[in-house]
Design a protein around this motif. Structure first.
Motif, mmCIF file in Angstrom:
data_model
loop_
_atom_site.group_PDB
_atom_site.id
_atom_site.type_symbol
_atom_site.label_atom_id
_atom_site.label_comp_id
_atom_site.label_asym_id
_atom_site.label_seq_id
_atom_site.Cartn_x
_atom_site.Cartn_y
_atom_site.Cartn_z
ATOM 1 N N ILE A 1 0.943 -1.220 0.042
ATOM 2 C CA ILE A 1 0.280 0.069 -0.092
ATOM 3 C C ILE A 1 0.870 1.062 0.143
ATOM 4 N N CYS A 2 0.532 2.082 -1.031
ATOM 5 C CA CYS A 2 1.511 3.144 -0.986
ATOM 6 C C CYS A 2 0.802 4.589 -1.678
ATOM 7 N N HIS A 3 1.356 5.571 -1.461
ATOM 8 C CA HIS A 3 0.552 6.666 -2.074
ATOM 9 C C HIS A 3 0.884 6.587 -3.639
ATOM 10 N N ARG A 4 -0.383 6.968 -4.283
ATOM 11 C CA ARG A 4 -0.302 7.076 -5.778
ATOM 12 C C ARG A 4 1.027 7.966 -6.115
ATOM 13 N N GLY A 5 1.551 7.429 -7.019
ATOM 14 C CA GLY A 5 3.036 8.171 -7.424
ATOM 15 C C GLY A 5 4.176 7.490 -6.975
ATOM 16 N N SER A 6 4.158 6.947 -5.708
ATOM 17 C CA SER A 6 5.176 6.527 -5.265
ATOM 18 C C SER A 6 5.407 4.878 -5.415
ATOM 19 N N GLU A 7 4.461 4.371 -6.054
ATOM 20 C CA GLU A 7 4.410 2.931 -6.262
ATOM 21 C C GLU A 7 5.561 2.204 -6.910
#
Lengths: 644, 167
Positions: A192-198
């Motif tokens: 699970i991560c922030h959109r953009g940092s995947e």
């Protein structure tokens, strides 16, 4: 014991009768068609339809595929007692069985294709199931893409990697991996991560052996998907079972397919034989060979058709095929002759004489009651149980007869699986010295007295060679060349007789000298010059070397006889080594069965090869005219059936 | 033990005879192994095109195998004469040498005839590849070579069979 005279058959018939006529002649099994010569300017055209042949061949391929398939599902096991079905192929075509058989073939092959489809789907579903198994505790749908701000990616990591190391690897990336499932081979995480940092997170984890889970196109949670996969699997299983049940039902009619196979095979023979015919607009011209003794049957069959036929003697320059006629015993040896070559048409058929010598020589080379008994029982048993085709039947019967010869010689020379009785008596019953004193031979034991056996072998060879010369003598006299017969053969007999008599009586040497003189004097009779006459005469005397070499060649009878009995002795010695106790007895049974069967196979092969060779080189070399083409009549296919 | 004692201890009649048995089995067996292998390679090539000819090819492949059997037979008869399977007999040096020499024909001729026969049989495999009906001729051609192995077997075997230790 004769080469049968052939007649040439020519038939003009209506074109529309062609099929029926060919089938009728095929059923007679005594007409070999030959290709009709076509002249360019004549109205005759070649007959035959390549496309139709190819079509029938394709059908035969399908039928045979269906038979192989259904025989796996047939309850009636094609065991030892499979005998061929007796049918009438023409009736089979008209009474509806034909269309039914065809529809069975179609259905069986269709079901088979469906089963293959189901099998591949089953494998696919099972793979999916095993991929999903570690995820079954993961509660989010596999296609869940996350929320507005976050992304959720299901990933797998090798189980050796600890949670701490994952956290460490992720470092300050805005995201975390939480364990959602796994088994021995793999650990499952939801990243699970922030959109953009995947992308950054994935890159960091890839060093740990991380893989994105292969869930493209899957919808719903793992548990849901697994449920539906299992349902699908059980459906596949049910359908497969249904298919197999249907195949088992169809397999009950496998006999129908076997008849169909032969019906199509027969059709193919008929179609192929059309290629040998010639035709005009309305007629066909058929040419072929028939044995002289079958002319009436052929004529009777032809009289049912509206056709013009002619049966005549073969022309001077024609070479008819060769059919041999022999009694029930010699007939089974014809294939041995065939392996060498058939005699030329019109020449002497040596099968009968050969069969007698073959019988005796085989027995001498392989003299053993036990082995002979097994050979005879196995061969005649196979004929009785398997009902094989003519070629195979003769092959088996020949070895069956040879086994009888082995038994007779075995009694004379005292071999019962080699020295099994002696070895058994000495080692199992404890009779001291039985192997050297116990006597089972009526005449003598070749291992004890090999010289006497060598003399018997060479004497056998002498009789065989003289028989070969006698055949040549007969052939020459029949041709009217009795001078050649006397000069080239009788002179040698005189010499041989002289040598034989010289051993017994002192005056015998004069007979031998007279023989030699007659060879020298007559050997050059075709030369004109006196010196050449003498030279050729002396050269003829050189033939004695050939006869001596031929005679010595028969010493192989002794060698092969010894080979068989020595190996048997090895087996017997090894088998009885254990002594008279239970273990020893069991060991004996096992070693005897394996060892003696092996020895039987090796020696039947060796004896067959060398008994044949003595016929081919030493015997046939004296007179045989080879190069005959065997008579092969057009016949209905009979792999599974016999025509009524 | 001096070297001489060791040396004379090695050269006993029984050891010489056993050497004969070993040489017959080893050399003739080597020839057969090589021969059967050669024909086997050729027949495997044929199987690639037409597996149905296996039976015919097998007969040809088995032919060079007989020399090894002849070697085995000779070895076995020597072992029997030495009484190794019953009550052992002590052979003089001369008797041992006799059995060793007797084993030579089948060892040497067996080795070479097996290989030559294998070449004929391998050529026969090519023949039945093209003309399956001619298997009889292929077998006969190969069997002609075997004649000399058979003669060698007789020459080896007859002296051994007539040999009585201590006579």
């Amino acid at each position: 014991m004769a080469v049968i005279k052939m007649k040439k058959l020519s038939v003009f018939a209506h074109r529309r009768d062609a099929d029926k006529l060919l089938r009728r002649l095929m059923r007679l099994r005594c007409v070999e068609l030959r290709k009709t010569e076509l002249n360019e300017d004549e109205a005759l055209k070649p007959c035959g339809d390549e496309a139709k042949c190819a079509e029938i061949e394709k059908r035969i391929g399908r039928v045979s595929e269906a038979i192989t398939l259904l025989s796996k599902y047939s309850e009636k096991k094609k065991g030892l007692s499979s005998s061929r079905i007796s049918v009438r192929l023409d009736k089979f075509r008209t009474d509806g069985s034909y269309t039914r058989a065809i529809s069975i073939v179609d259905e069986a092959l269709k079901i088979n294709a469906r089963i293959a489809e189901l099998n591949s789907e089953e494998t696919k579903q099972k793979t999916l199931l095993s991929t999903l198994a570690p995820w079954r505790t993961y509660e989010l749908p596999l296609d869940h893409e996350g929320t507005e701000k976050t992304v959720i990616i299901p990933i797998t990591i090798p189980p050796s990697v600890s949670d701490e190391r994952i956290e460490e690897a992720l470092g300050d990336t805005a995201g975390s991996a939480s364990r959602v499932g796994g088994d021995k081979t793999v650990s499952c995480f939801a990243l699970i991560c922030h959109r953009g940092s995947e992308d950054e997170a994935l890159r960091k984890l890839s060093n740990l052996g991380m893989l994105k889970a292969p869930f493209d196109g899957l919808k719903g949670t793992a548990a849901q998907i697994m449920g539906s996969v299992k349902k699908r699997l059980s459906l596949i299983l049910a359908e497969k079972e249904k298919c197999e049940k249907r195949l088992r039902e169809l397999a009950k009619d496998i006999e129908l397919l076997e008849i169909l196979y032969d019906a199509e095979g027969t059709a193919l023979v008929a179609e192929r034989s059309k290629e040998k015919l010639a035709m005009t607009e309305l007629c066909i011209l058929l040419e072929g060979w028939i044995p002289e003794n079958e002319t009436e049957r052929v004529q009777a069959a032809l009289s049912k058709f509206r056709c013009a036929s002619e049966i005549e003697d073969p022309g001077e320059d024609e070479e008819p095929p060769v059919l041999l006629k022999n009694n029930f015993f010699a007939r089974t040896f014809e294939w041995v002759l065939g392996m060498y070559s058939y005699p030329k048409y019109g020449s002497f058929d040596p099968t009968f004489i050969m069969s007698i010598f073959y019988f005796i020589i085989f027995g001498l080379m392989f003299a053993d009651v036990g082995y002979g008994f097994i050979l005879t029982v196995a061969c005649f048993g196979a004929i009785k149980l398997l009902n094989p085709k003519k070629g195979m039947r003769n092959f088996l019967a020949m070895f069956g007869y040879c086994g009888i010869s082995s038994m007779i010689m075995g009694v004379l020379f005292g071999a019962y699986f080699g020295n099994m009785p002696q070895a058994f008596a000495e080692n199992m019953l404890g009779i001291e010295g039985a192997t050297s004193t116990m006597q089972t031979a009526v005449l003598f034991d070749p291992l004890v007295d090999p010289m006497s056996f060598l003399i018997i072998s060479l004497a056998m060879g002498g009789v065989h060679l003289i028989a070969g010369m006698a055949v040549q003598f007969y052939i020459l006299c029949k041709k009217g060349e009795w001078i050649d017969a006397l000069c080239d053969i009788a002179t040698w007999w005189l010499t041989f007789a002289g040598i034989g008599l010289a051993v017994l009586f002192p005056w015998g040497k004069y007979v031998a000298i007279a023989g030699v003189a007659s060879i020298v004097l007559t050997g050059g009779r075709h030369e004109k010059n006196v010196i050449m006459k003498l030279a050729k005469g002396l050269l003829a005397l050189y033939g004695i070397v050939n006869y001596a070499a031929d005679l010595l060649s028969y010493s192989r009878i002794l060698a092969l006889g010894l080979a068989a009995s020595v190996i048997a002795q090895v087996v017997n010695t090894m088998g009885t080594m254990g002594g008279p106790n239970i273990v020893g007895f069991l060991m004996m049974v096992v070693i005897f069965i394996i060892g003696h069967l092996l020895n039987l196979v090796i020696n039947v092969l060796g004896t067959f090869v060398h008994a044949s060779r003595l016929q081919y080189i030493e015997f046939f070399g004296k007179f045989f005219e080879d190069g005959g083409k065997p008579f092969t009549p057009e016949e209905p296919s009979d792999k599974y059936t016999t025509e009524q | 033990m001096t070297f001489m004692e060791f040396f004379t201890g090695l050269f006993t009649g029984n050891n010489l005879a056993l050497t004969g048995a070993a040489v017959a089995a080893i050399v003739a067996g080597m020839g057969s192994a090589k021969g059967v292998g050669m024909v086997g390679e050729a027949s495997t090539g044929l199987m690639m095109e037409d597996p149905s000819k296996f039976g015919k090819a097998l007969i040809l492949q088995a032919l060079p195998g007989t020399q090894g059997i002849y070697g085995l037979i000779t070895a076995f008869v020597i072992i029997l004469k030495m009484g190794l399977l019953g009550t052992p007999v002590t052979l003089t040096l001369g008797e041992g040498a006799f059995l060793l020499f007797a084993a030579m024909p089948i060892a040497i001729v067996g080795y070479f005839s097996a290989i030559k026969q294998a070449r004929v049989a391998a050529a026969g495999i090519n023949l039945i590849g093209k003309h399956p009906g001619e298997v009889g001729k292929a077998i006969t051609a190969a069997a002609l070579v075997e004649t000399y192995a058979i003669f060698a077997l007789l020459v080896s075997l007859l002296p051994i069979l007539f040999f009585t230790p201590g006579a």
